[in-house]
Scaffold this active site. Structure first.
Site, PDB file in Angstrom:
ATOM      1  N   CYS A 102      39.449  82.991  44.828  1.00 50.14           N
ATOM      2  CA  CYS A 102      38.108  82.657  45.316  1.00 50.14           C
ATOM      3  C   CYS A 102      37.513  83.928  45.910  1.00 50.14           C
ATOM      4  CB  CYS A 102      38.173  81.634  46.441  1.00 50.14           C
ATOM      5  SG  CYS A 102      38.835  80.051  45.949  1.00 50.14           S
ATOM      6  N   CYS A 449      28.297  81.200  30.016  1.00 53.91           N
ATOM      7  CA  CYS A 449      29.127  81.457  31.204  1.00 53.91           C
ATOM      8  C   CYS A 449      28.932  82.885  31.680  1.00 53.91           C
ATOM      9  CB  CYS A 449      30.593  81.169  30.893  1.00 53.91           C
ATOM     10  SG  CYS A 449      31.199  82.083  29.476  1.00 53.91           S
TER      11      CYS A 449
END
Ligand code: SAH
Length: 494
Positions: A102, A449
């Site tokens: 993350c 994407c």
């Protein structure tokens, strides 16, 4: 004019040069973070020189230490947050800074969504040369409208798939977790906040089984040992669970003891082995050996059913995938009479979604086993108005078109109403785009994407008779810097 510009640039370079000399490695600075880079780093400026600071959040006042100077910018390490940003939030995961999976967990979720909308906006304006309008202040001028990024109510525990490496620590204990940055050293952690809570329970059982039965983790350096990775997949709609152990060999000793343990997990449906005997970073090999239950789990997106094997590609965030596909379907404006191509169709997820509202859908995908899954998924849903082709979109589509146009010039498949594309990060190949233009669909729905290649491809299509109508960023990967976008283009009246 030229001369003046040159001089100005020269002057600028000179002052930058001075600054570069002024700022040295290991120097400490105080910075106000005023922007964010595409990888989620904080950016602060000092004397006109930008510094990239990992883990600093937009709005933070920070103390940093210069790690590296480049020509016009530098990289610095966060020492301390002096005054936290109002957008700073406590990351839920205690391993956040070490893991790297993350990048923006410390940024408030609302601000994460803004960051993603801006990322798309910047690429479309800078690379695509588009002028955009915010949905809230639409002027009716016909400019492309960008909508706020579609987020999640609960932006954690959204991943339906996890792959945990198994290894040994310095004391010889079996460990699992994630790889430390730029290495294959495993940092122990069984509880990833993006994955389902069940992952930890499953990992505990697998490691307990290995310890009780003397099953060794695979060692990359020597090529010895057995268990390499544990792959876990969950059907969010069905609550079915799959566990696949990736092993170095074709046999897992005491496998029945593992299956006995794992059957205690609610929803356990499929326990398999995957054979990977190669010295490689690629996680999965090609062969699946069944141990218990089926070789696949079932899941739904909307009311379409999908069978997913350990090797199948399947979107990892099913909640947001449904929102993305619904948007694509809305943009396709299907009434039941349309012919549609779905390029880069994977296991046919979008194709089957569209087929419910279209007359006929054609899917193209380069990976042959994915097309096998796609055909099977069509069959189990009783969907008969789809046809799938294996091959590269930039080869299959032009071949169909060139051959068809000479033999059956009026064929509907050569002049579809809608073409949907969902390419990998590098975007669409030029030959694929050229053929789309020749086929003259009324609408193109572009699912992307990577908004940089999206901007490049939209710019091309807009030079060839199309206009961008809607841009909808969708947050498929909360806490990371990735953003998915779905766009509607329509053919301008000639
Ligand atoms: N639309 C699918 C998959 C999108 S991912 C879904 O939503 O699930 C992009 C897909 O494009 C992958 O399945 C990849 O294998 C495929 N692909 C990559 N290059 C391709 C090419 N040149 N032609 C056709 N398919 C390609």
């Amino acid at each position: 004019m030229m001369k003046e510009k040159k001089q100005r640039n020269g002057k600028q370079d000179f002052s930058r040069q001075e600054n570069k000399n002024f700022f040295q490695k290991d120097m400490e600075l105080e910075l106000l973070i005023e922007d964010m880079g595409t990888e989620g780093e904080g950016i602060g400026k000092k004397e006109g020189v930008a510094f990239f600071v990992k883990d600093a959040v937009l709005g933070d006042l920070v103390r940093v230490n210069i790690m590296k100077m480049k020509k016009n910018y530098g990289y610095a390490r966060l020492i301390r947050v002096l005054k936290p940003s109002p957008y700073r939030t406590e990351p839920r995961c205690p391993m956040y800074r070490q893991c790297g999976g993350c990048q923006i967990q410390a940024l408030d979720y609302g601000k994460q969504l803004e960051f993603k909308e801006n990322k798309v906006k910047n690429n479309l304006t800078r690379i695509g040369g588009f002028q955009l309008e915010e949905a809230a202040c639409e002027s009716g001028k016909g400019l492309p409208v960008i909508h706020p990024a579609m987020g999640m109510e609960e932006p954690y525990h959204y991943r339906n798939k996890a792959q945990f490496p198994i290894g040994t620590d310095k004391n010889g204990n079996i460990v699992t977790g994630f790889y430390a940055a730029r290495s294959h050293t495993i940092i122990p952690n069984r509880n990833c906040f993006l994955g389902v809570k069940l992952n930890e329970e499953i990992l505990n059982l697998v490691i307990e089984f290995m310890e009780e039965n003397g099953i060794a983790p695979y060692q990359e350096t020597t090529g010895t040992g057995v268990v390499r990775h544990v792959l876990i997949r969950c059907g969010f709609a069905t609550e079915e669970v799959m566990v696949c152990l990736v092993i170095n060999g074709r046999k897992l000793p005491f496998a029945d003891k593992l299956t006995a343990k794992l059957q205690s997990i609610p929803g356990m449906t499929s326990i398999t082995l995957n054979v990977n005997e190669k010295n490689t970073n690629v996680i999965l090999g090609d062969e699946i050996i069944p141990l218990w239950g089926q070789n696949y789990i079932t899941d739904y997106i909307g009311n379409v059913k999908y069978q997913i094997s350990p090797l199948s590609f399947y979107q990892v965030n099913p909640v947001q995938t449904q929102k993305l596909y619904e948007k694509a379907l809305e943009y396709a404006e299907l009434t039941g009479t349309e012919t549609v191509w779905d390029l880069y169709c994977g296991i046919g997820t979008i194709s089957l979604f569209l087929a419910q509202k279209a007359k006929q859908v054609y899917g193209v995908e380069v990976v042959a086993p994915a097309i096998k899954d796609a055909r099977n998924n069509a069959r189990i849903n009783g969907i008969t108005n789809v046809e799938f082709f294996v091959g590269k979109a930039e080869e299959v589509l032009p071949e169909f078109y060139e051959k068809g146009i000479s033999e059956h010039p009026g064929a509907e498949m050569l002049h579809p109403d809608v073409i949907v594309v969902d390419p990998p990060r590098k975007g669409c190949d030029a030959r694929c785009l050229e053929t789309i233009v020749k086929m003259q669909p009324k609408r193109v729905v572009y699912v992307s994407c990577d908004s940089a290649t999206l901007a490049r491809d939209l710019k091309y299509l807009c030079g060839e008779g199309y206009e961008v109508r809607e841009v909808q960023p969708v947050d498929m990967f909360p806490q990371t810097t990735h953003v998915e976008t779905v766009c509607l283009l329509s053919r301008k009246a000639q």
